[in-house]
Design a protein around this motif. Structure first.
Motif, short mmCIF file in Angstrom:
data_model
loop_
_atom_site.label_atom_id
_atom_site.label_comp_id
_atom_site.label_asym_id
_atom_site.label_seq_id
_atom_site.Cartn_x
_atom_site.Cartn_y
_atom_site.Cartn_z
N GLN A 132 -36.85 -30.50 -6.77
CA GLN A 132 -37.63 -29.28 -6.55
C GLN A 132 -38.23 -28.78 -7.87
OE1 GLN A 132 -35.22 -25.79 -5.98
NE2 GLN A 132 -36.66 -24.88 -4.53
N GLY A 133 -39.55 -28.76 -7.96
CA GLY A 133 -40.20 -28.26 -9.17
C GLY A 133 -40.65 -26.83 -8.99
N TYR A 134 -39.77 -25.89 -9.25
CA TYR A 134 -40.08 -24.47 -9.07
C TYR A 134 -40.07 -23.74 -10.41
CZ TYR A 134 -40.18 -23.81 -3.93
OH TYR A 134 -40.51 -23.81 -2.60
N SER A 135 -38.86 -23.50 -10.97
CA SER A 135 -38.73 -22.67 -12.17
C SER A 135 -39.43 -23.30 -13.37
CB SER A 135 -37.25 -22.50 -12.54
OG SER A 135 -36.58 -21.77 -11.56
N GLU A 136 -39.88 -22.42 -14.26
CA GLU A 136 -40.46 -22.84 -15.53
C GLU A 136 -39.83 -21.99 -16.63
OE1 GLU A 136 -44.72 -22.58 -15.27
OE2 GLU A 136 -44.80 -23.90 -13.50
N PRO A 137 -40.01 -22.43 -17.89
CA PRO A 137 -39.37 -21.66 -18.98
C PRO A 137 -39.74 -20.16 -18.92
CG PRO A 137 -40.16 -23.75 -19.82
CD PRO A 137 -40.63 -23.67 -18.40
N TRP A 165 -34.72 -26.47 -14.97
CA TRP A 165 -33.65 -26.37 -13.97
C TRP A 165 -33.97 -27.24 -12.76
CZ3 TRP A 165 -30.88 -24.66 -17.45
CH2 TRP A 165 -31.16 -23.50 -18.18
N THR A 166 -34.68 -28.35 -12.97
CA THR A 166 -35.01 -29.25 -11.87
C THR A 166 -33.75 -30.05 -11.55
OG1 THR A 166 -37.01 -29.55 -13.19
CG2 THR A 166 -36.90 -30.67 -11.06
N SER A 167 -33.09 -29.70 -10.44
CA SER A 167 -31.82 -30.35 -10.11
C SER A 167 -32.00 -31.84 -9.92
CB SER A 167 -31.23 -29.75 -8.83
OG SER A 167 -31.06 -28.37 -8.98
N TYR A 168 -31.23 -32.63 -10.64
CA TYR A 168 -31.20 -34.09 -10.50
C TYR A 168 -32.58 -34.74 -10.60
CZ TYR A 168 -26.63 -32.81 -8.62
OH TYR A 168 -25.39 -32.28 -8.44
N ALA A 169 -33.47 -34.16 -11.40
CA ALA A 169 -34.81 -34.75 -11.54
C ALA A 169 -34.73 -36.18 -12.05
CB ALA A 169 -35.65 -33.90 -12.49
N ASP A 170 -33.74 -36.46 -12.90
CA ASP A 170 -33.63 -37.81 -13.48
C ASP A 170 -33.18 -38.84 -12.46
OD1 ASP A 170 -31.23 -36.38 -13.38
OD2 ASP A 170 -30.32 -37.55 -15.01
N GLN A 171 -32.67 -38.38 -11.31
CA GLN A 171 -32.23 -39.33 -10.28
C GLN A 171 -33.11 -39.27 -9.02
OE1 GLN A 171 -27.84 -38.80 -9.79
NE2 GLN A 171 -28.09 -37.74 -11.76
N ALA A 172 -34.11 -38.40 -9.06
CA ALA A 172 -34.92 -38.20 -7.86
C ALA A 172 -36.09 -39.17 -7.81
CB ALA A 172 -35.44 -36.76 -7.83
#
Lengths: 394, 376
Positions: A132-137, A165-172
């Motif tokens: 999920q790409g929502y939050s930004e700095p 805060w992209t949850s598990y972006a590295d595994q998605a």
């Protein structure tokens, strides 16, 4: 009608008993026991993969989605029975997935038929893992101030910016992402895009958290090309999709720790402290705290059931997910504080094999994010004050 | 059964709400108190309850009742709670009618018609000590002639001084804390000497003294020495009912408070525009909705005849105890100085909450009970 449901319950139970591997009926003990699927899936056992495949083939990873989109095609009552029987038998959730809990409902409502047919069955079978790409700095609680740009280049969007805060972006495998398509309009200048994380220009960097794990990432987009047909809903109207999806995200987070396999505080405490002759936990103060917690947790489960029933019947207030999110996450934090108290020094171990690499301590620390992610508790209270209580200026 | 009200139940709520709000608002309670009323309820209003069919709401249709369930009884109780209406509805139409379902045909016929007609009210006599401890039954019932002689004392019996019928838990064998040897009796109201005590909320609860009182053998409900099961079943119903009433009370207090937050101005703006109060109000609302779900769960399980109703009633009474306490505390605090005045109604809610919390076990009692039921 109810005879049909009684028969369905019996069939469901028999089928689950026959098909759910014994290992998949043991309580979840650590993150390894949780199956997320996807192109890079790592199964911790043969049984875990079997269970996903069996349930995915039957559509019961998403029992109430339509069958043509890979779901079970069940009625709300039937789907509830499947969930109840799974909980009763202690069956693990076969697939944890942001595709199921967040993107799916949004696609079912806002997606084109092509988008539904392309993405939903792969979600249901656990073939594609989403992030999920929502939050930004600079866009946290004030999410609508997000600045990641998507420029219209004719046949595609060109995406540049950063998410956090992209949850598990590295595994998605894929991301559903909020981007700015009109810088002059805050809420009506946001669009909702889907794209492959293998696209040129996408990179991720895991963030080390207090738990010692890195479930969240920074995600960078450097001239990422996204085909136009991967826009969900109308251009500049992505905030509607985002809010709808947030409702589902909040329900998912509120359910953490309360579904099948939730830890039993009294069992942990009894194991460490023992009981008096009459069976009461030996520490009366801890016993009282656990009892008050259990009472609230059972009442909360009744509210979850009630809100779900109301949702399925179209009777839900749109701010109910905020109530679930606030109440459920605050409870879950309490649960893990009590688990640490009940666990004593054994719960403090960080990397021993006996502690399963500090599972208790790391789970405790993980829960601290529950009341932040998906909108803080304070944001939820704002929403309740405004949308339900109609307090002035809220 | 989905966890929301059916269309018929919504209709009942739409009837009960204006009926109680119009005929018995908080002013009604205040008027009874100011008149030093010695009955503790208004007989005229009770007859209206009978005309509406509320006295027979959970009585079987074969016995002349409406044959409805505890969700429906809870709807009426919620409005009673919201208006702080002094009413023997819980003890009579819910408690006694439920207890009599396990009674013999002659016993039912002796008591039910008068209850349904609004001519008779009932009281439930269980507690003997200052804290709720329902299985501690010391009141003796010794066999004597064709019946029994009752001797002992019951406390905290709402409407015990004006009841035509008393449902009494007595000991027919064993020691006060034994599981076996309890028997439920349905005896005439004048079997005991009643001393009414006015409580903090201006309601009346009686101390009942039984001094070797002879009662008929057919006054026994169910089996002699086998009263523990029927007593527990009755307690489940009473706890769920008291929780329903407290839920209404809590929502009444919260509604008053929310209205005050919108109206009251300080620093040139409505105090409800301050985030510090908004967050507390929103937190309170969440607690009330958790409690509402717990209460509905217990009511529905009771109506399904499920064993789990016992545990759910304990969760409901305990949770609504937490939520209603918060509602009245925030209610008085957010009203500020006028919240402390007798003239303003919010204090009535605080006092009534304390009494209902104690009735059939407070949140501490039920948390302890839940722990025992869960094996720790």
């Amino acid at each position: 009608m109810s005879d049909d449901l009684t028969a369905f319950r019996a069939e469901t139970r028999a089928w689950l008993e026959a098909h759910c591997p014994a290992e998949m009926r043991e309580p979840v003990r650590s993150d390894k026991d949780v199956c997320w699927g996807g192109r890079k899936a790592r199964f911790s056992s043969v049984a875990q993969k079997q269970w996903l495949d069996i349930m995915g083939a039957r559509g019961w990873t998403v029992p109430d989605w339509p069958a043509r989109y890979g779901g079970g095609g069940l009625s709300p009552d039937q789907a509830k029975i499947v969930r109840q029987e799974m909980a009763d038998l202690g069956c693990r959730t076969p697939l944890h997935s942001f595709g199921i809990s967040m993107l799916g409902p949004a696609l079912l409502r806002y997606g084109t038929e092509e988008q539904k047919l392309e993405h939903l069955p792969r979600i249901a079978r656990g073939e594609i893992r989403w992030c999920q790409g929502y939050s930004e700095p600079n866009a946290g609680s004030d999410l609508a101030s997000l600045a990641t740009r998507a420029e219209d280049k004719g046949d595609h969007f060109l995406v540049n910016g950063q998410k956090v805060w992209t949850s598990y972006a590295d595994q998605a495998d894929w991301i559903f992402c909020l981007v700015r398509t009109d810088p002059t309009n805050k809420h009506r200048g946001i669009s909702f895009l889907l794209f492959d994380m293998d696209s040129p220009g996408v990179s991720t960097r895991p963030i080390l958290l207090i738990s010692g794990y890195s479930p969240f990432c920074e995600t960078f987009f450097d001239n990422v090309k996204v085909p136009k047909d991967q826009l969900v809903g109308e251009i500049n109207r992505g905030w509607d999709v985002a809010k709808y999806l947030l409702g589902h995200e909040r329900e998912m987070i509120s359910g953490m720790g309360t579904q099948g396999g939730a830890i039993s505080l009294s069992k942990i405490a009894l194991a460490n402290l023992g009981a008096e002759a009459d069976g009461r936990l030996a520490d009366p103060i801890l016993r009282a705290r656990i009892a008050q917690f259990d009472l609230r947790a059972e009442a909360f489960r009744a509210m979850s059931e009630r809100f779900l029933d109301e949702l399925k019947a179209g009777k839900a207030h749109p701010a109910q997910p905020s109530m679930m999110k606030y109440t459920g996450t605050e409870l879950n934090k309490q649960r893990y504080e009590l688990a640490m108290a009940a666990g004593g020094s054994a719960a403090l171990e960080w990397d021993s094999d006996e502690s399963r690499q500090g599972a208790a301590a790391r789970a405790w620390l993980r829960t601290k994010a529950n009341s932040i992610e998906g909108g803080t508790s304070e944001i939820q209270l704002n929403i309740i004050a405004k949308r339900i209580l109609a307090l002035p200026g809220a | 059964m989905p966890m929301f009200l059916t269309d018929e139940q919504v209709m009942l709520a739409d009837t009960a709400r204006p009926f109680l709000a119009d005929t018995a608002p908080v002013a009604h309670r205040r008027a009874l108190r100011d008149a030093d009323d010695e009955r503790g309820y208004a007989p005229d209003l009770w007859r209206r309850f009978a005309e509406m069919g509320f006295t027979g709401i959970v009585a079987d249709e074969a016995d002349g009742g409406l044959g409805l369930g505890h969700v429906e009884a809870g709807i009426v109780l919620e409005e009673i709670g919201r208006n702080l209406t002094p009413s023997p509805f819980l003890s009579t139409a819910v408690g006694a009618v439920t207890a009599l379902k396990g009674a013999s045909e002659p016993l039912r016929r002796r008591h039910l018609p008068a209850i349904l007609a609004g001519e008779s009210i009932a009281a439930i006599a269980i507690d003997e000590a200052a804290r709720h401890r329902p299985h501690h039954v010391g009141l003796r019932a010794e066999r004597s002639g064709n019946g029994f002689r009752l001797s002992g004392t019951k406390r905290f019996v709402p409407f015990g001084h004006v009841a035509d019928l008393l449902i009494v838990a007595a000991r027919t064998s064993g020691a006060p804390d034994d599981v076996d040897g309890i028997t439920l009796f349905a005896v005439p109201g004048d079997a005991a000497t009643a001393s009414p005590r006015r409580l903090a909320d201006a309601s009346l609860a009686a101390r009942l003294d039984f001094a070797d009182v002879q009662v008929d053998g057919d006054a026994v409900i169910g089996e002699v020495d086998g009263g523990r099961g029927p007593l527990d079943a009755l307690l489940t119903v009473l706890r769920t009912g008291a929780a329903s009433e407290m839920l209404g009370l809590a929502n009444g207090a919260a509604d008053m408070t929310m209205a005050y937050l919108r109206d009251r101005k300080q620093f040139g703006q409505a105090i409800g525009s301050f985030q510090v109060l908004q967050h507390r109000a929103a937190h309170l609302y969440c607690e009330l909705e958790v409690a509402r779900a717990a209460v509905l769960k217990a009511q529905q399980l009771l109506d399904q005849g499920a064993e789990a109703a016992d545990r759910a009633a304990t969760v409901a009474k305990g949770m609504v105890g937490f939520a209603s306490l918060l509602a009245v505390q925030e209610g008085v605090q957010m009203h500020g100085g006028i919240g402390m005045t007798d003239e303003y109604d919010i204090g009535f809610y605080m006092k009534r909450q304390r009494v209902l919390a104690e009735l059939y076990g407070d949140s501490d009692f039920h948390a302890d009970r839940l722990a025992r039921l869960s094996g720790y």
